[in-house]
Design an enzyme around this catalytic site. Structure first.
Site, PDB file in Angstrom:
ATOM      1  N   HIS A 148       0.783  -1.138   0.072  1.00 48.91           N
ATOM      2  CA  HIS A 148      -0.034  -0.044  -0.138  1.00 48.91           C
ATOM      3  C   HIS A 148       0.567   1.080  -0.122  1.00 48.91           C
ATOM      4  CE1 HIS A 148      -0.441  -1.754   3.768  1.00 48.91           C
ATOM      5  NE2 HIS A 148       0.769  -1.386   4.034  1.00 48.91           N
ATOM      6  N   ASN A 166      10.195  -6.824   0.608  1.00 48.98           N
ATOM      7  CA  ASN A 166       8.780  -6.324   1.436  1.00 48.98           C
ATOM      8  C   ASN A 166       8.968  -5.684   1.485  1.00 48.98           C
ATOM      9  OD1 ASN A 166       5.880  -6.623   2.644  1.00 48.98           O
ATOM     10  ND2 ASN A 166       7.247  -5.106   4.180  1.00 48.98           N
TER      11      ASN A 166
END
Length: 205
Positions: A111, A125
């Site tokens: 996001h 990540n």
């Protein structure tokens, strides 16, 4: 192929749709796009001149001149700009923008992230609010991120810069120099707490 609502779906004459694809309402597929077996596209998605791999889901997103490999999830509200290449089993989540960048298998930007002009390894990540700072006012520069790197929330990666394999970036950092593999990079000021500051300010007033 299952088209949920033929009246709100637009598929161009050059597009190729393989068997067992679901196309949800509000979807537009134009140009030489290919949607591979088992994909679920939509609702409200636009795909132009792009290849979508097997079992990919694209929800409320825009994909332009890009490639998405199998078992990857795109959206909701993601934007893949031209020359984006997303690997297998990736997650490109809500309000994530990718431009001229490659994502290795299993990498995730869940996001509120911008990745432009970058080469991202596998198993990476991205924390919320990460930005590759790719433009210096005159030229675009490349960010290289190694395999299994962990990029903390609200990180600025000021290109050209390289982050090594298995490295961690502390949340809130602005990274301008090379980060070696297996390292932790912290680039932020230390927290300062001024106790009773509010009371002292009120007394001065």
């Amino acid at each position: 192929v299952v088209i949920w609502d033929i009246n709100s779906t637009y598929i161009g004459p050059d597009a190729e749709i393989e068997p067992d694809v679901e196309i949800l309402p509000g979807t537009i597929i134009f140009g030489k796009s290919k949607i591979c077996e088992g994909a679920v596209i939509g609702p409200n998605s636009r795909i132009v001149n792009s290849q979508i791999g097997k079992n990919v889901s694209v929800e409320n997103s825009v994909i332009l001149d890009s490639f998405v490999d199998e078992n990857t999830s795109i959206g909701p509200f993601a934007y893949l700009r031209p020359r984006s290449k997303i690997g297998k089993n990736c997650k490109i989540g809500d309000f994530v923008e990718i431009k001229n960048a490659s994502f290795g298998d299993g990498s995730k930007a869940s996001h509120l992230t911008y990745v432009g002009d970058a080469v991202v390894g596998s198993g990476v990540n991205f924390g919320c609010g990460t930005i590759t700072v790719n433009y210096d006012g005159k030229k675009k520069h490349i960010t290289n991120i190694g395999n299994n790197a962990f990029i903390g929330c609200n990180t600025n990666l000021v290109a050209p810069v390289t982050v090594g394999d298995n490295s961690y970036i502390a949340a809130g950092s602005t990274i301008t120099d090379y980060v070696p593999e297996n390292s932790l990079a912290i680039a932020r000021a230390r927290q300062v707490v001024k106790t009773d500051w509010v009371d002292k300010r009120k007394r001065k007033e």
